[in-house]
Scaffold this motif. Structure first.
Motif, PDB file in Angstrom:
ATOM      1  N   ASN A 237       1.827  28.213 -36.007  1.00 16.15           N
ATOM      2  CA  ASN A 237       2.350  28.233 -34.110  1.00 16.15           C
ATOM      3  C   ASN A 237       2.536  29.633 -33.945  1.00 16.15           C
ATOM      4  OD1 ASN A 237       1.660  25.608 -33.739  1.00 16.15           O
ATOM      5  ND2 ASN A 237       4.085  25.096 -34.131  1.00 16.15           N
ATOM      6  N   HIS A 238       3.261  30.567 -34.206  1.00 14.31           N
ATOM      7  CA  HIS A 238       2.715  32.334 -33.543  1.00 14.31           C
ATOM      8  C   HIS A 238       2.231  33.096 -33.598  1.00 14.31           C
ATOM      9  CE1 HIS A 238       4.198  36.201 -34.531  1.00 14.31           C
ATOM     10  NE2 HIS A 238       5.180  36.038 -33.479  1.00 14.31           N
ATOM     11  N   ASP A 239       1.299  33.091 -35.390  1.00 16.94           N
ATOM     12  CA  ASP A 239      -0.036  33.563 -35.167  1.00 16.94           C
ATOM     13  C   ASP A 239      -1.188  33.172 -34.355  1.00 16.94           C
ATOM     14  OD1 ASP A 239       1.575  35.096 -37.030  1.00 16.94           O
ATOM     15  OD2 ASP A 239       0.634  33.960 -39.217  1.00 16.94           O
ATOM     16  N   LEU A 240      -1.196  31.823 -34.236  1.00 17.67           N
ATOM     17  CA  LEU A 240      -2.594  31.006 -33.127  1.00 17.67           C
ATOM     18  C   LEU A 240      -2.383  31.109 -31.422  1.00 17.67           C
ATOM     19  CD1 LEU A 240      -3.898  28.537 -36.156  1.00 17.67           C
ATOM     20  CD2 LEU A 240      -4.998  30.872 -35.432  1.00 17.67           C
ATOM     21  N   GLY A 241      -0.730  31.236 -31.461  1.00 20.35           N
ATOM     22  CA  GLY A 241      -0.753  30.874 -30.105  1.00 20.35           C
ATOM     23  C   GLY A 241      -1.014  29.098 -30.137  1.00 20.35           C
ATOM     24  N   THR A 242      -0.456  28.429 -30.555  1.00 20.73           N
ATOM     25  CA  THR A 242      -0.408  26.947 -30.241  1.00 20.73           C
ATOM     26  C   THR A 242       1.049  26.576 -30.720  1.00 20.73           C
ATOM     27  OG1 THR A 242      -0.225  26.739 -32.953  1.00 20.73           O
ATOM     28  CG2 THR A 242      -2.383  27.065 -31.953  1.00 20.73           C
ATOM     29  N   LYS A 243       1.260  25.084 -29.965  1.00 16.64           N
ATOM     30  CA  LYS A 243       2.612  24.417 -30.363  1.00 16.64           C
ATOM     31  C   LYS A 243       2.617  22.926 -30.906  1.00 16.64           C
ATOM     32  CE  LYS A 243       4.106  26.456 -25.946  1.00 16.64           C
ATOM     33  NZ  LYS A 243       4.034  26.227 -24.574  1.00 16.64           N
ATOM     34  N   TYR A 244       2.166  23.685 -32.190  1.00 17.98           N
ATOM     35  CA  TYR A 244       2.059  22.394 -32.964  1.00 17.98           C
ATOM     36  C   TYR A 244       3.714  21.583 -33.551  1.00 17.98           C
ATOM     37  CZ  TYR A 244      -3.585  22.837 -33.187  1.00 17.98           C
ATOM     38  OH  TYR A 244      -4.315  23.411 -33.188  1.00 17.98           O
ATOM     39  N   ARG A 245       3.390  20.181 -33.660  1.00 18.17           N
ATOM     40  CA  ARG A 245       4.397  20.158 -34.436  1.00 18.17           C
ATOM     41  C   ARG A 245       4.317  19.256 -35.675  1.00 18.17           C
ATOM     42  NH1 ARG A 245       7.475  16.757 -29.609  1.00 18.17           N
ATOM     43  NH2 ARG A 245       6.846  18.339 -28.366  1.00 18.17           N
TER      44      ARG A 245
END
Length: 102
Positions: A31-39
């Motif tokens: 999530n940090h590397d891709l700028g995402t917020k997957y759970r």
């Protein structure tokens, strides 16, 4: 350990250092590397095939796991050639998709 059967499991093996780190830590890094917020449940949904793995996540996971996968299958990765897996990965992926109007 039996060989991971798919990209998600292979990436998890590499991203958790063979289980010495948690899946939550691996997902937090993704999530940090891709700028995402997957759970965390999304990993299980991808693994089960409930949801498709987004292309940028596939590339991220392949990039992380490809060297290990090649070695697990008995292949040899050239020592000191840090761009080897990048070159192989580019040959495995389709060309970037162009958006309408480009």
């Amino acid at each position: 350990m039996p060989q991971p059967p798919n990209l998600i499991d292979s990436w998890l093996h590499v991203a958790t250092n063979g289980g010495t780190q948690t899946k939550a830590e691996a997902l937090a890094q993704l999530n940090h590397d891709l700028g995402t917020k997957y759970r965390p449940n999304r990993l299980y949904e991808w693994r089960a095939g409930t949801y498709p793995v987004p292309p940028q996540v596939q590339v991220y996971m392949l990039h992380a796991a490809l060297r290990w996968i090649i070695q697990e299958e008995g292949g040899t990765v050239p020592e000191g050639d840090i761009e080897y897996t990048d070159r192989v990965l580019q040959r495995l992926l389709p060309p970037p998709r162009k958006k309408a109007g480009e």
